[in-house]
Design an enzyme around this catalytic site. Structure first.
Site, PDB file in Angstrom:
ATOM      1  CG  ASP A  44       4.985  -4.535   7.841  1.00  0.00           C
ATOM      2  OD1 ASP A  44       4.906  -4.579   9.058  1.00  0.00           O
ATOM      3  OD2 ASP A  44       4.659  -3.827   6.924  1.00  0.00           O
ATOM      4  CE1 TYR A  49       2.298   0.574   3.711  1.00  0.00           C
ATOM      5  CE2 TYR A  49       2.737  -1.749   4.162  1.00  0.00           C
ATOM      6  CZ  TYR A  49       3.060  -0.442   4.480  1.00  0.00           C
ATOM      7  OH  TYR A  49       4.086  -0.154   5.096  1.00  0.00           O
ATOM      8  CE  LYS A  74       3.301  -1.101   8.761  1.00  0.00           C
ATOM      9  NZ  LYS A  74       3.239  -1.882   7.931  1.00  0.00           N
ATOM     10  CG  HIS A 107       1.150   3.139   8.819  1.00  0.00           C
ATOM     11  ND1 HIS A 107       0.506   2.705   7.661  1.00  0.00           N
ATOM     12  CD2 HIS A 107       2.336   3.244   8.504  1.00  0.00           C
ATOM     13  CE1 HIS A 107       1.585   2.434   6.650  1.00  0.00           C
ATOM     14  NE2 HIS A 107       2.460   2.832   7.348  1.00  0.00           N
TER      15      HIS A 107
END
Length: 279
Positions: A44, A49, A74, A107
């Site tokens: 994931d 990120y 996401k 997200h």
């Protein structure tokens, strides 16, 4: 490892490996590669990120056939328009070095950039994701951090129902109303930060139960998630902990111990309120 069949028939490994707060570059590459060596097949990540490219590099270097992997990413909070979402998905495909993404999530439901018309913009983003499913570039689409009113708003216009809602779930934060609503709509529930961002290790009850089973607190917390039929996504960059977090299939918590853990309240904090978050 148990698999979960999503509402559209796609099968997802129930235990995933999270990469939130994992720095891009060598740290992320090594962490993901070690997770794959330990047995994880569900990875994931997220555009926010900023480590998608490193995750993609690790996936390629692992040599594991693509069809044996399950990759989630996401949508960033900065993007919602149809064309922009389409471009964002294409960028993730390039970063992850793959022709398709197994699960793509919105997200956050109410980014500060779109706070005045979040429902309309989520619907537009969803329409783009539905088109990417039709183009076979995404196998399943879902949401993250959506509370009941965000979910109900999306369902009002969605042609494809969300298959997953990824939310903060850990002992002490069960989010029972939201979990019940997701299950009513046959939406699988993923648990990010299943170790309560580390706070779970300070809980006396968790330490007592861990000692009883001769397991770590982390293993007990992950096992609790699994027995609730959540899809936990533990994260670590330490090889020994990555391996430890995967070794949770050789024991089962009793109904009594599950109930004790369920009764914990507030010990790891709460879900960030997506309607007031400053991002």
């Amino acid at each position: 490892m148990k698999d979960i069949k999503l509402s559209n028939g796609v099968v997802i490994p129930q235990l995933g490996f999270g990469t939130w707060q994992t720095p891009s570059g060598e740290v992320a590459v090594n962490a993901v590669k070690h997770a794959l060596e330990a047995g994880y097949r569900h990875i994931d990540t997220a555009q926010m990120y900023r480590n998608e490219a490193s995750v993609g590099e690790a996936l390629v270097e692992s040599g594991i056939p693509r069809n044996e992997l399950f990759i989630t990413t996401k949508l960033t909070n900065q993007v919602r328009g149809f064309d922009e979402v389409t471009e964002a998905v294409e960028a993730s495909l390039e970063n992850l070095k793959t022709d398709y993404i197994d699960l793509f999530l919105i997200h956050w439901p109410n980014p500060i950039k779109f706070r005045e018309n979040w429902a309309e913009m989520n619907a537009e983003a969803w329409r783009a994701l539905e088109a990417m499913v039709e183009a076979k570039k995404i196998r399943a689409i879902g949401i993250s951090n959506f509370m009941p009113h965000h979910l109900e708003a999306l369902l009002a216009s969605a042609k494809i129902k969300p298959t997953v809602n990824q939310i903060f779930l850990a002992p002490g934060c069960l989010q029972e109303e939201l979990v019940a609503l997701c299950r009513k709509h046959d939406i699988a529930i993923e648990a990010y930060s299943p170790l309560g961002t580390g706070k779970i290790f300070e809980v006396e009850l968790m330490n007592e139960i861990a000692a009883k089973y001769n397991k770590s607190v982390a293993q007990v917390a992950i096992r609790w998630s699994l027995q609730h039929d959540f899809i936990p996504l533990p994260k670590s960059v330490t090889p020994s902990r990555i391996e430890e977090n995967f070794h949770v299939f050789d024991f089962e918590l009793s109904d009594e111990d599950m109930a004790k853990i369920d009764a914990l309240d507030g010990v790891v904090g709460d879900q960030t309120n997506p309607d007031t978050a400053g991002f």
